[in-house]
Design a protein around this motif. Structure first.
Motif, PDB file in Angstrom:
ATOM      1  N   GLN A 164      -7.029  -0.945   1.186  1.00  0.00           N
ATOM      2  CA  GLN A 164      -6.718  -1.648   0.241  1.00  0.00           C
ATOM      3  C   GLN A 164      -6.205  -0.517  -0.753  1.00  0.00           C
ATOM      4  OE1 GLN A 164      -9.325  -3.992  -2.265  1.00  0.00           O
ATOM      5  NE2 GLN A 164     -10.204  -5.039  -0.488  1.00  0.00           N
ATOM      6  N   GLN A 192      -0.718  -7.862  -1.672  1.00  0.00           N
ATOM      7  CA  GLN A 192      -1.568  -7.472  -0.517  1.00  0.00           C
ATOM      8  C   GLN A 192      -1.541  -8.573   0.377  1.00  0.00           C
ATOM      9  OE1 GLN A 192      -3.436  -4.573   0.394  1.00  0.00           O
ATOM     10  NE2 GLN A 192      -3.188  -5.804   2.100  1.00  0.00           N
ATOM     11  N   GLN A 204       0.905  -1.248  -0.111  1.00  0.00           N
ATOM     12  CA  GLN A 204       0.075   0.103  -0.079  1.00  0.00           C
ATOM     13  C   GLN A 204       0.870   1.333  -0.036  1.00  0.00           C
ATOM     14  OE1 GLN A 204      -2.426  -0.787   3.512  1.00  0.00           O
ATOM     15  NE2 GLN A 204      -3.157  -2.589   2.713  1.00  0.00           N
TER      16      GLN A 204
END
Length: 225
Positions: free
Chosen positions: A138, A170, A98
């Protein structure tokens, strides 16, 4: 090859003796690929001097949000851009995934669809892989140079590739089922919905493909540039 680990959080205290901190988990994941490691605890405002302090860089997960107001985040974003400009390989996992996206022009948000926890299936570069997840945030807007190489219905931007400069995912290939079990018990209660925790607990014995992602990370670090 020396890999600099930028540690952006610490593992829960109750797992440190058994599983180690996040940098130890990544060193264990990548064992056998010929790397040496040095850790900088950027979460504690311990930063490298230049991208040349290591041959490649890896950014860990964190309990913090990339969009939160912490004094260590802006210098980390600057260092990410310095690594990217320098051309040394950069890998990010969960928060690392991220913060790379955010530093390079993307957007990270707390996902309105909720949490992904435990063993989760993704389509990664054309192959289905089961990997452990633990996130609500996200990447919702891609940086200009990012290409999606992994996703599922819940997480559209689950793996990104930035040419030969950065690779990020992720889910957590470094998390064992034991780590997920401890997170369920010690970090999930009262935060993650009970039904998701129960489902994740029921999947603890099922195998995951962290070793496949370890090989992918190793190949990315070692590829010719």
């Amino acid at each position: 090859m020396k890999i600099g680990i930028l540690q952006t959080g610490h593992a829960p205290e109750m797992v440190l003796g058994e599983l180690g901190d996040y940098d130890t988990m990544f060193a264990r994941l990548l064992d056998g690929h010929g790397f040496t490691f040095r850790t900088w605890n950027v979460v504690d405002q311990d930063y490298p001097n230049t991208p040349s302090d290591a041959d490649g860089w890896l950014i860990t997960g964190s309990k913090h949000g990339a969009y939160e107001d912490h004094p260590w985040i802006p210098p980390l974003e600057t260092f990410i851009r310095d690594i990217y400009t320098d051309g040394r390989p950069l890998v990010g996992v969960c928060f690392g995934h991220q913060i790379i996206a955010q530093a390079l022009g993307g957007t990270v948000e707390k996902f309105k669809g909720g949490w992904a926890v435990g063993r989760t299936r993704y389509e990664m570069e054309g192959a289905p892989l089961d990997l452990n997840a633990w996130h609500q945030d996200q990447v919702v807007t891609l940086p200009p140079e990012a290409r999606v190489i992994g996703s599922n219905d819940f997480c559209a931007n689950a793996a990104l590739l930035y040419g030969n400069r950065a690779y990020s995912i992720q889910p957590h290939p470094e998390f064992t089922s034991r780590m997920v079990e401890q997170l369920i018990k010690h970090r999930g209660q009262g935060v993650v919905p009970d039904d998701l925790l129960a489902e994740a607990e029921a999947r603890l014995a099922a195998p995951t493909s962290g070793d496949t992602i370890a090989r992918r990370i190793a190949e990315f670090f070692k590829q010719e540039r």
